[in-house]
Structures are given as structure tokens and as C-alpha cells.
Design a protein around this motif. Structure first.
Motif, PDB file in Angstrom:
ATOM      1  N   PHE A 167      26.642  38.263  21.997  1.00 36.45           N
ATOM      2  CA  PHE A 167      26.574  37.154  22.937  1.00 36.45           C
ATOM      3  C   PHE A 167      27.304  37.536  24.223  1.00 36.45           C
ATOM      4  O   PHE A 167      28.282  38.288  24.197  1.00 36.45           O
ATOM      5  N   VAL A 168      26.826  37.002  25.346  1.00 35.42           N
ATOM      6  CA  VAL A 168      27.517  37.140  26.629  1.00 35.42           C
ATOM      7  C   VAL A 168      28.109  35.782  26.982  1.00 35.42           C
ATOM      8  O   VAL A 168      27.389  34.790  27.088  1.00 35.42           O
ATOM      9  N   THR A 169      29.425  35.722  27.128  1.00 35.35           N
ATOM     10  CA  THR A 169      30.110  34.474  27.434  1.00 35.35           C
ATOM     11  C   THR A 169      30.270  34.313  28.939  1.00 35.35           C
ATOM     12  O   THR A 169      30.026  35.234  29.722  1.00 35.35           O
ATOM     13  N   VAL A 170      30.704  33.119  29.346  1.00 31.02           N
ATOM     14  CA  VAL A 170      30.984  32.853  30.757  1.00 31.02           C
ATOM     15  C   VAL A 170      32.031  33.831  31.264  1.00 31.02           C
ATOM     16  O   VAL A 170      31.922  34.373  32.367  1.00 31.02           O
ATOM     17  N   GLU A 171      33.057  34.063  30.451  1.00 29.33           N
ATOM     18  CA  GLU A 171      34.139  34.956  30.869  1.00 29.33           C
ATOM     19  C   GLU A 171      33.640  36.392  31.044  1.00 29.33           C
ATOM     20  O   GLU A 171      34.038  37.090  31.986  1.00 29.33           O
ATOM     21  N   GLU A 172      32.786  36.858  30.135  1.00 28.91           N
ATOM     22  CA  GLU A 172      32.245  38.208  30.260  1.00 28.91           C
ATOM     23  C   GLU A 172      31.377  38.334  31.510  1.00 28.91           C
ATOM     24  O   GLU A 172      31.431  39.348  32.218  1.00 28.91           O
ATOM     25  N   GLY A 173      30.596  37.310  31.794  1.00 24.31           N
ATOM     26  CA  GLY A 173      29.784  37.333  33.003  1.00 24.31           C
ATOM     27  C   GLY A 173      30.633  37.338  34.249  1.00 24.31           C
ATOM     28  O   GLY A 173      30.349  38.069  35.212  1.00 24.31           O
ATOM     29  N   ARG A 174      31.720  36.534  34.238  1.00 25.02           N
ATOM     30  CA  ARG A 174      32.616  36.489  35.393  1.00 25.02           C
ATOM     31  C   ARG A 174      33.307  37.828  35.595  1.00 25.02           C
ATOM     32  O   ARG A 174      33.428  38.324  36.724  1.00 25.02           O
ATOM     33  N   ALA A 175      33.761  38.440  34.507  1.00 21.46           N
ATOM     34  CA  ALA A 175      34.415  39.750  34.603  1.00 21.46           C
ATOM     35  C   ALA A 175      33.453  40.802  35.148  1.00 21.46           C
ATOM     36  O   ALA A 175      33.841  41.662  35.950  1.00 21.46           O
ATOM     37  N   ALA A 176      32.189  40.733  34.726  1.00 18.66           N
ATOM     38  CA  ALA A 176      31.201  41.699  35.215  1.00 18.66           C
ATOM     39  C   ALA A 176      30.972  41.532  36.707  1.00 18.66           C
ATOM     40  O   ALA A 176      30.876  42.524  37.445  1.00 18.66           O
ATOM     41  N   GLN A 178      33.081  40.298  38.903  1.00 21.95           N
ATOM     42  CA  GLN A 178      34.271  40.789  39.597  1.00 21.95           C
ATOM     43  C   GLN A 178      34.279  42.305  39.665  1.00 21.95           C
ATOM     44  O   GLN A 178      34.640  42.900  40.685  1.00 21.95           O
ATOM     45  N   GLY A 179      33.878  42.953  38.568  1.00 17.26           N
ATOM     46  CA  GLY A 179      33.802  44.406  38.564  1.00 17.26           C
ATOM     47  C   GLY A 179      32.796  44.933  39.562  1.00 17.26           C
ATOM     48  O   GLY A 179      33.050  45.931  40.251  1.00 17.26           O
ATOM     49  N   MET A 180      31.635  44.263  39.664  1.00 18.66           N
ATOM     50  CA  MET A 180      30.627  44.693  40.624  1.00 18.66           C
ATOM     51  C   MET A 180      31.114  44.525  42.059  1.00 18.66           C
ATOM     52  O   MET A 180      30.876  45.387  42.907  1.00 18.66           O
ATOM     53  N   ARG A 181      31.819  43.405  42.329  1.00 17.27           N
ATOM     54  CA  ARG A 181      32.355  43.202  43.673  1.00 17.27           C
ATOM     55  C   ARG A 181      33.382  44.278  44.009  1.00 17.27           C
ATOM     56  O   ARG A 181      33.411  44.796  45.129  1.00 17.27           O
ATOM     57  N   GLN A 182      34.222  44.612  43.037  1.00 14.37           N
ATOM     58  CA  GLN A 182      35.217  45.646  43.268  1.00 14.37           C
ATOM     59  C   GLN A 182      34.551  46.991  43.539  1.00 14.37           C
ATOM     60  O   GLN A 182      34.970  47.740  44.437  1.00 14.37           O
ATOM     61  N   ASN A 183      33.507  47.296  42.776  1.00 12.64           N
ATOM     62  CA  ASN A 183      32.791  48.554  43.001  1.00 12.64           C
ATOM     63  C   ASN A 183      32.163  48.596  44.375  1.00 12.64           C
ATOM     64  O   ASN A 183      32.175  49.650  45.044  1.00 12.64           O
TER      65      ASN A 183
END
Length: 209
Positions: A167-176, A178-183
Motif C-alpha cells: 500500500f502507498v500511504t499519504v505519508e509515503e506519497g508526501r515523502a516521495a 518532497q524527495g522529488m522537489r529536493q532532487n
């Protein structure tokens, strides 16, 4: 029944008021609209389905791909459906027309909803120019193969499912995100540094006498 408007100003004001009223209820978390059971997480079927469903619907000839014409027709159909839904929300007593009182009530509800949400993030509004660029890219890249989109969605789900529980949770989606923005920020810094290096390394022109 033919739908008519008793009060003037349907074009711009109706869209604004109805759009605000649509947000009176709390919208689902970003990326969680396909969460059918409301458990704030997406199974692989939900995650992939929300990316493939529109394409499957748009594939009117059932050949497994969606052309630019098919996508354009699907977009127009969705816009017409949303316009009907906005009208229905304004038409509180369902008599096929919108009175001034219904219009004002919807507009007031929209103002309250916007006040609760606060300012929209920068870049959230889609202007005509952005829409035209999107249509141009759609024309240039040719038909979209649904099987390819499904495969990419399955790969994306695997990347997002950090704990591999299916499952993909809200938190996992948010972390992803944030990671993409950082990249993106890191790549931008690297490009700027490379550009400055190229400018400094370029030979200087002869000094004027």
C-alpha cells in the motif's frame, strides 16, 4: 428539462461560485482520490487504476492506445460534465433554473470555503497558455499506449511503497514528493554551477585599445 438561468452573469460568476462551493467539503488528500475504501492508503490496483482509467475511457475504438483526438474529445466531455455538475449544485431546489438567491448562497459558500483553505500555492492555476502548451505536447508525442502507462504506474507504485506492505500511504506519497522537489533543486543548482563554470572558462575577447 432545458436549464435556464434567471439571474444574469452565468459565464464567469457561476463558475467561480460553483467551484468554491464544490470545496465546501474537505477534499481527499493529494493523490488519494482513488482511495475507494477511505483508509488513506492506495493499493496497487487503486494506484494503477486511477492512472489508466481515464485513458481506457478515452480509448473509444478499443485499440489499446489513445490518440490526440481521442484525448481532446475526452477532455471536452469531462468539461461538459463538470459544467452540468456545477449547475446542479447551484440549482438547490432542482427546478432546472438558478434563482438569484441560489446563486448568492453558492457564492457565499464558495467565499467561506476559500477563506478556510487559505491562499492557493504558487503555480496552482492553469491558464490558457499552459493548456495550449499541454495540447501541443500531446500532439507531438503521438498516441499514448495504455499498456506502457500501466507498466510505468506499477513501477512507480513499487518505488513509492517504502515499507513494501502493498500500500502507498499519504505519508509515503508526501515523502516521495518532497524527495522529488529536493532532487529538482539539486539538479538546478548543478546546472547553474556548470553554466557559471562554462562562462568563466570561455576566452575573453581582446581588450579595446
Amino acid at each position: 428539462m432545458k436549464k435556464t438561468l434567471l439571474a444574469g452573469g452565468l459565464a464567469a460568476l457561476t463558475l467561480a461560485a460553483a467551484a468554491g462551493a464544490a470545496f465546501a467539503q474537505q477534499p481527499p488528500a493529494r493523490g488519494m482520490r482513488a482511495d475507494a475504501d477511505g483508509d488513506r492508503r492506495l493499493s496497487q490496483a487503486e494506484f494503477v487504476g486511477q492512472r489508466v482509467q481515464r485513458l481506457t475511457t478515452a480509448d473509444t475504438n478499443g485499440d489499446g492506445s489513445v490518440t490526440a483526438d481521442e484525448r481532446r474529445a475526452a477532455i471536452q466531455a469531462r468539461m461538459a460534465g463538470r459544467a452540468d455538475a456545477r449547475f446542479d449544485r447551484l440549482d438547490a431546489n432542482d427546478d432546472g433554473s438558478v434563482s438569484r438567491a441560489e446563486f448568492d448562497a453558492a457564492r457565499a459558500a464558495g467565499r467561506e470555503a476559500r477563506a478556510e483553505r487559505g491562499p492557493r500555492p504558487t503555480g496552482a492555476r492553469r491558464g490558457p497558455a499552459r493548456g495550449q502548451r499541454g495540447m501541443g505536447r500531446m500532439e507531438a508525442r503521438g498516441p499514448v499506449v495504455i499498456a506502457d502507462v500501466q507498466a510505468r504506474a506499477e513501477q512507480a507504485f513499487t518505488r513509492l511503497d517504502a515499507d513494501q506492505d502493498g500500500f502507498v500511504t499519504v505519508e509515503e506519497g508526501r515523502a516521495a514528493r518532497q524527495g522529488m522537489r529536493q532532487n529538482r533543486r539539486e539538479r538546478m543548482v548543478e546546472r547553474r554551477a556548470a553554466h557559471r563554470g562554462q562562462r568563466q572558462a570561455s576566452p575573453q575577447g581582446p581588450a579595446s585599445e
